[in-house]
Design a protein around this motif. Structure first.
Motif, PDB file in Angstrom:
ATOM      1  N   LEU A  48       0.859  -1.171   0.000  1.00  7.33           N
ATOM      2  CA  LEU A  48       0.000   0.000   0.000  1.00  7.33           C
ATOM      3  C   LEU A  48       0.900   1.227   0.000  1.00  7.33           C
ATOM      4  O   LEU A  48       1.604   1.489   0.977  1.00  7.33           O
ATOM      5  CB  LEU A  48      -0.912  -0.010   1.227  1.00  7.33           C
ATOM      6  N   ARG A  49       0.910   1.949  -1.122  1.00  8.41           N
ATOM      7  CA  ARG A  49       1.793   3.102  -1.285  1.00  8.41           C
ATOM      8  C   ARG A  49       0.976   4.352  -1.517  1.00  8.41           C
ATOM      9  O   ARG A  49       0.198   4.417  -2.466  1.00  8.41           O
ATOM     10  CB  ARG A  49       2.735   2.902  -2.476  1.00  8.41           C
ATOM     11  N   ARG A  50       1.170   5.329  -0.630  1.00 11.33           N
ATOM     12  CA  ARG A  50       0.491   6.617  -0.768  1.00 11.33           C
ATOM     13  C   ARG A  50      -0.999   6.432  -1.012  1.00 11.33           C
ATOM     14  O   ARG A  50      -1.612   7.118  -1.825  1.00 11.33           O
ATOM     15  CB  ARG A  50       1.130   7.450  -1.881  1.00 11.33           C
ATOM     16  N   GLY A  51      -1.571   5.467  -0.303  1.00 11.16           N
ATOM     17  CA  GLY A  51      -3.012   5.262  -0.359  1.00 11.16           C
ATOM     18  C   GLY A  51      -3.502   4.335  -1.445  1.00 11.16           C
ATOM     19  O   GLY A  51      -4.699   4.071  -1.535  1.00 11.16           O
ATOM     20  N   VAL A  52      -2.613   3.812  -2.294  1.00  9.86           N
ATOM     21  CA  VAL A  52      -3.016   2.932  -3.406  1.00  9.86           C
ATOM     22  C   VAL A  52      -2.423   1.545  -3.179  1.00  9.86           C
ATOM     23  O   VAL A  52      -1.212   1.401  -2.959  1.00  9.86           O
ATOM     24  CB  VAL A  52      -2.552   3.500  -4.759  1.00  9.86           C
ATOM     25  N   LEU A  53      -3.274   0.513  -3.229  1.00  4.58           N
ATOM     26  CA  LEU A  53      -2.838  -0.864  -3.005  1.00  4.58           C
ATOM     27  C   LEU A  53      -2.431  -1.502  -4.328  1.00  4.58           C
ATOM     28  O   LEU A  53      -3.228  -1.611  -5.256  1.00  4.58           O
ATOM     29  CB  LEU A  53      -3.961  -1.676  -2.356  1.00  4.58           C
ATOM     30  N   ASP A  54      -1.163  -1.929  -4.403  1.00  5.46           N
ATOM     31  CA  ASP A  54      -0.678  -2.625  -5.593  1.00  5.46           C
ATOM     32  C   ASP A  54      -1.218  -4.051  -5.623  1.00  5.46           C
ATOM     33  O   ASP A  54      -1.585  -4.610  -4.585  1.00  5.46           O
ATOM     34  CB  ASP A  54       0.847  -2.676  -5.583  1.00  5.46           C
ATOM     35  N   PRO A  55      -1.252  -4.690  -6.809  1.00  7.14           N
ATOM     36  CA  PRO A  55      -1.657  -6.101  -6.869  1.00  7.14           C
ATOM     37  C   PRO A  55      -0.703  -6.963  -6.060  1.00  7.14           C
ATOM     38  O   PRO A  55       0.504  -6.715  -6.026  1.00  7.14           O
ATOM     39  CB  PRO A  55      -1.557  -6.428  -8.367  1.00  7.14           C
ATOM     40  N   PRO A  56      -1.217  -7.978  -5.373  1.00  7.06           N
ATOM     41  CA  PRO A  56      -0.351  -8.838  -4.544  1.00  7.06           C
ATOM     42  C   PRO A  56       0.514  -9.743  -5.405  1.00  7.06           C
ATOM     43  O   PRO A  56       0.169 -10.080  -6.544  1.00  7.06           O
ATOM     44  CB  PRO A  56      -1.353  -9.639  -3.711  1.00  7.06           C
ATOM     45  N   ARG A  57       1.652 -10.145  -4.827  1.00  5.83           N
ATOM     46  CA  ARG A  57       2.535 -11.106  -5.464  1.00  5.83           C
ATOM     47  C   ARG A  57       2.857 -12.192  -4.460  1.00  5.83           C
ATOM     48  O   ARG A  57       2.777 -11.975  -3.241  1.00  5.83           O
ATOM     49  CB  ARG A  57       3.835 -10.430  -5.929  1.00  5.83           C
ATOM     50  N   PRO A  58       3.242 -13.373  -4.923  1.00 12.29           N
ATOM     51  CA  PRO A  58       3.593 -14.450  -3.975  1.00 12.29           C
ATOM     52  C   PRO A  58       4.679 -13.993  -3.012  1.00 12.29           C
ATOM     53  O   PRO A  58       5.633 -13.306  -3.399  1.00 12.29           O
ATOM     54  CB  PRO A  58       4.093 -15.565  -4.895  1.00 12.29           C
ATOM     55  N   ALA A  59       4.548 -14.380  -1.750  1.00  7.60           N
ATOM     56  CA  ALA A  59       5.526 -13.972  -0.740  1.00  7.60           C
ATOM     57  C   ALA A  59       6.922 -14.466  -1.087  1.00  7.60           C
ATOM     58  O   ALA A  59       7.918 -13.822  -0.740  1.00  7.60           O
ATOM     59  CB  ALA A  59       5.103 -14.496   0.630  1.00  7.60           C
ATOM     60  N   SER A  60       6.997 -15.589  -1.803  1.00 10.77           N
ATOM     61  CA  SER A  60       8.300 -16.142  -2.167  1.00 10.77           C
ATOM     62  C   SER A  60       9.070 -15.238  -3.126  1.00 10.77           C
ATOM     63  O   SER A  60      10.280 -15.401  -3.289  1.00 10.77           O
ATOM     64  CB  SER A  60       8.122 -17.530  -2.792  1.00 10.77           C
ATOM     65  N   SER A  61       8.384 -14.297  -3.768  1.00  8.30           N
ATOM     66  CA  SER A  61       9.052 -13.394  -4.711  1.00  8.30           C
ATOM     67  C   SER A  61       9.545 -12.117  -4.037  1.00  8.30           C
ATOM     68  O   SER A  61      10.095 -11.243  -4.705  1.00  8.30           O
ATOM     69  CB  SER A  61       8.105 -13.038  -5.871  1.00  8.30           C
ATOM     70  N   TRP A  62       9.335 -12.016  -2.718  1.00  8.61           N
ATOM     71  CA  TRP A  62       9.747 -10.816  -2.001  1.00  8.61           C
ATOM     72  C   TRP A  62      10.897 -11.132  -1.051  1.00  8.61           C
ATOM     73  O   TRP A  62      11.033 -12.249  -0.553  1.00  8.61           O
ATOM     74  CB  TRP A  62       8.588 -10.255  -1.161  1.00  8.61           C
ATOM     75  N   THR A  63      11.699 -10.107  -0.781  1.00  3.89           N
ATOM     76  CA  THR A  63      12.632 -10.114   0.342  1.00  3.89           C
ATOM     77  C   THR A  63      12.311  -8.891   1.190  1.00  3.89           C
ATOM     78  O   THR A  63      11.589  -7.990   0.748  1.00  3.89           O
ATOM     79  CB  THR A  63      14.098 -10.033  -0.120  1.00  3.89           C
ATOM     80  N   GLU A  64      12.869  -8.834   2.399  1.00  7.30           N
ATOM     81  CA  GLU A  64      12.679  -7.639   3.222  1.00  7.30           C
ATOM     82  C   GLU A  64      13.158  -6.399   2.483  1.00  7.30           C
ATOM     83  O   GLU A  64      12.491  -5.355   2.482  1.00  7.30           O
ATOM     84  CB  GLU A  64      13.459  -7.774   4.528  1.00  7.30           C
ATOM     85  N   ALA A  65      14.312  -6.523   1.846  1.00  7.01           N
ATOM     86  CA  ALA A  65      14.899  -5.375   1.158  1.00  7.01           C
ATOM     87  C   ALA A  65      14.028  -4.916  -0.001  1.00  7.01           C
ATOM     88  O   ALA A  65      13.805  -3.714  -0.194  1.00  7.01           O
ATOM     89  CB  ALA A  65      16.295  -5.724   0.670  1.00  7.01           C
ATOM     90  N   SER A  66      13.527  -5.876  -0.789  1.00  6.06           N
ATOM     91  CA  SER A  66      12.702  -5.472  -1.941  1.00  6.06           C
ATOM     92  C   SER A  66      11.389  -4.865  -1.488  1.00  6.06           C
ATOM     93  O   SER A  66      10.879  -3.935  -2.111  1.00  6.06           O
ATOM     94  CB  SER A  66      12.455  -6.671  -2.868  1.00  6.06           C
ATOM     95  N   LEU A  67      10.817  -5.369  -0.381  1.00  5.09           N
ATOM     96  CA  LEU A  67       9.596  -4.770   0.160  1.00  5.09           C
ATOM     97  C   LEU A  67       9.837  -3.327   0.596  1.00  5.09           C
ATOM     98  O   LEU A  67       9.051  -2.428   0.274  1.00  5.09           O
ATOM     99  CB  LEU A  67       9.089  -5.582   1.349  1.00  5.09           C
ATOM    100  N   LEU A  68      10.936  -3.112   1.312  1.00  2.94           N
ATOM    101  CA  LEU A  68      11.244  -1.761   1.777  1.00  2.94           C
ATOM    102  C   LEU A  68      11.510  -0.832   0.605  1.00  2.94           C
ATOM    103  O   LEU A  68      11.046   0.312   0.585  1.00  2.94           O
ATOM    104  CB  LEU A  68      12.460  -1.810   2.707  1.00  2.94           C
ATOM    105  N   LEU A  69      12.218  -1.325  -0.405  1.00  7.10           N
ATOM    106  CA  LEU A  69      12.526  -0.508  -1.559  1.00  7.10           C
ATOM    107  C   LEU A  69      11.257  -0.112  -2.311  1.00  7.10           C
ATOM    108  O   LEU A  69      11.076   1.041  -2.706  1.00  7.10           O
ATOM    109  CB  LEU A  69      13.470  -1.290  -2.487  1.00  7.10           C
ATOM    110  N   GLU A  70      10.361  -1.072  -2.504  1.00  9.03           N
ATOM    111  CA  GLU A  70       9.103  -0.800  -3.207  1.00  9.03           C
ATOM    112  C   GLU A  70       8.210   0.125  -2.394  1.00  9.03           C
ATOM    113  O   GLU A  70       7.605   1.055  -2.926  1.00  9.03           O
ATOM    114  CB  GLU A  70       8.371  -2.110  -3.498  1.00  9.03           C
ATOM    115  N   ALA A  71       8.085  -0.131  -1.093  1.00  8.19           N
ATOM    116  CA  ALA A  71       7.178   0.663  -0.264  1.00  8.19           C
ATOM    117  C   ALA A  71       7.628   2.106  -0.152  1.00  8.19           C
ATOM    118  O   ALA A  71       6.806   3.012   0.017  1.00  8.19           O
ATOM    119  CB  ALA A  71       7.069   0.046   1.131  1.00  8.19           C
ATOM    120  N   SER A  72       8.927   2.349  -0.226  1.00  7.54           N
ATOM    121  CA  SER A  72       9.446   3.706  -0.062  1.00  7.54           C
ATOM    122  C   SER A  72       9.677   4.420  -1.376  1.00  7.54           C
ATOM    123  O   SER A  72      10.204   5.530  -1.386  1.00  7.54           O
ATOM    124  CB  SER A  72      10.766   3.646   0.722  1.00  7.54           C
ATOM    125  N   SER A  73       9.276   3.821  -2.483  1.00  3.97           N
ATOM    126  CA  SER A  73       9.489   4.461  -3.782  1.00  3.97           C
ATOM    127  C   SER A  73       8.362   5.436  -4.102  1.00  3.97           C
ATOM    128  O   SER A  73       7.326   5.428  -3.471  1.00  3.97           O
ATOM    129  CB  SER A  73       9.595   3.399  -4.871  1.00  3.97           C
TER     130      SER A  73
END
Length: 503
Positions: free
Chosen positions: A478-503
């Motif tokens: 959920l970025r700036r009030g807009v929810l992106d489509p979900p992806r399998p948890a196996s395709s995420w890392t902590e770092a990629s989540l933080l990078l995406e959420a803060s972009s």
């Protein structure tokens, strides 16, 4: 460059502990006049404690501060304001029924010369006009006589900044007396366009000589608008520099304290690969849901037997989305369809204020529900609570012990016990491990996985990114009030989540 100038604020070896918990450990930083300095770090890194010390709300245990070359150790928020250090908090503090001018001058109204407790309204209005002109680019952008509650969120933010500058002092020629403005997550409730307009005004204030300490999670804001940055991790400085000269991945690595995994393959993942791990029935579906303020747009489908994680920064609208799905808060638009016979239950992030009656017993908290019988024998309440104490391994003296006497982890289990006793089909779980110890965290997350295995459908909101990656089946940001489509948890890392959420 801003970093080469003599510092306005110089912090050296700052330390602060609460009991045995060392929150700041030898923190040093330099903020130049006429610059924007970003302060970054995960939740619990020490950012809030550092800013509270700067603002006179806490006293450091060790270390020294210089402001304008002179020793600086404010004993209160008022003494910090007198020194020209002012704050715009993350949460709005305006009085909606008062005018813009009254909000700007609230608490600092000049007295009339005649005394008698009367205000000099003409002088107050003149100061308010100068403050609004400074932050809004002109006196007409935000009408002084408009009720603050009638303004948009972006203009309310400008009024907050104007009030902070007025508290720090404005000279009659319109120049600033305030020297350092602390902005705490100023864009957390703003869309991109409003955030861009806000930073236009922040740059104007910087160019007028004001130093700005920007506390934020948005790396995109840091790279676009900050002259320098400092990262705190576990109470220590973990990185600093010019954000335009480093890659976002380096800043993320400094925040997390470990190497950043390669996310190129993750970012290129097939967008169609969003199916849950099984073909269970959809029990909750939301389409283009918008709240009164947040979220702006959110769509999701939740299947029986899965845990859907919602990641996002503070202020992105995660809690607001859960409350709309639970039917507790109104939605401005969109649809929510619940196809679950046993209904939906919410575990609140505000354990003490909303989730539990801390002054009442465990038994009363477990039994509390609109579905519970209106009258029940005390023995029945105690027996039911004792069953859940044993089932969830709640460490308590007994079912008649007050909830407020339990540890945070055991309080959380009492909240869960109430939801499980109700046997809801859908569980909306908001920050279930906040403020609890490591062992309790593991127990709570293991319980959520066990519930999903039994067919419960769960939406999990957590600021702990590792919990989302290891516990969820799918994760959406959920970025700036807009929810992106979900992806399998196996395709995420902590770092990629933080990078995406803060972009």
């Amino acid at each position: 460059m801003a970093g080469a100038r003599a510092p306005l604020l110089e912090v050296t070896g700052l330390a602060k502990a609460f009991g045995r918990n060392a929150v700041l450990q030898g923190v040093s930083l330099r903020i130049a006049p006429g610059s924007v300095h970003a302060l970054l770090g995960e939740n619990g890194a020490g950012k809030s404690t550092l800013t509270r010390i700067l603002l006179g709300m806490e006293r450091a245990d060790a270390g020294a501060m210089l402001l304008g070359g002179a020793p600086y150790a404010p004993a209160s928020a008022e003494s910090a304001r007198r020194a020209g250090v002012v704050l715009v908090p993350q949460e709005r503090t305006l009085c909606a029924h008062l005018t813009v001018a009254d909000n700007v001058m609230l608490g600092i109204e000049p007295a009339a010369r005649a005394g008698l407790g009367l205000r000099d309204r003409e002088s107050a209005r003149a100061v308010a006009r100068r403050a609004i002109a400074l932050v809004a680019g002109g006196p007409s952008r935000v009408p002084l006589d408009a009720p603050a509650g009638a303004l948009g969120v972006a203009d309310q933010q400008l009024v907050e900044i104007a009030r902070a500058l007025a508290q720090g002092g404005l000279r009659e020629d319109g120049r600033l007396a305030a020297r350092l403005l602390v902005l705490d997550e100023p864009t957390s409730s703003l869309g991109r366009d409003d955030a861009a307009r806000l930073f236009d005004r922040v740059r104007a204030l910087r160019d007028a000589g004001l130093a700005v300490l920007l506390v934020t999670h948005f790396l995109s804001d840091v790279r676009a608008h900050a002259d320098r940055y400092t990262v705190l991790r576990d109470g220590r400085v973990a990185g600093e520099g010019d954000p335009r000269e480093v890659e976002p991945a380096r800043i993320v690595r400094e925040m997390l304290g470990r190497a950043l995994d390669d996310t190129r393959a993750i970012q290129a993942a097939d967008a169609a690969d969003t199916a849950p791990p099984d073909d269970g029935e959809v029990v909750l579906e939301a389409r283009d849901v918008a709240g009164v303020k947040r979220p702006q747009r959110a769509s999701l489908s939740l299947r029986r037997g899965e845990i859907l994680g919602i990641a996002g920064l503070v202020g992105s609208g995660r809690t607001e989305l859960l409350r709309i799905l639970a039917g507790l808060d109104p939605k401005r638009s969109g649809t929510v369809a619940l196809r679950a016979r046993r209904g939906v239950g919410l575990l609140s992030e505000d354990r003490g204020g909303e989730g539990l009656m801390l002054g009442r017993s465990i038994a009363e908290n477990v039994w509390l529900s609109p579905r519970a019988p209106r009258f029940a024998a005390p023995g029945s309440l105690l027996a039911e609570a004792a069953r859940w104490i044993e089932k969830l391994a709640i460490r308590a003296a007994g079912p008649d012990q007050r909830a407020g006497e339990l540890s945070g982890g055991n309080q959380q289990k009492v909240q869960l016990a109430r939801l499980l006793r109700e046997d809801f089909d859908v569980l909306l779980v908001d920050e279930p491990t906040r403020g609890i110890d490591v062992a309790s965290k593991a127990q709570v997350l293991s319980l959520l996985r066990a519930l999903a295995a039994r067919g419960k459908a769960i939406v999990l909101v957590s600021s702990q990114l590792d919990e989302l990656v290891t516990t969820c089946d799918r994760i959406a940001i959920l970025r700036r009030g807009v929810l992106d489509p979900p992806r399998p948890a196996s395709s995420w890392t902590e770092a990629s989540l933080l990078l995406e959420a803060s972009s």
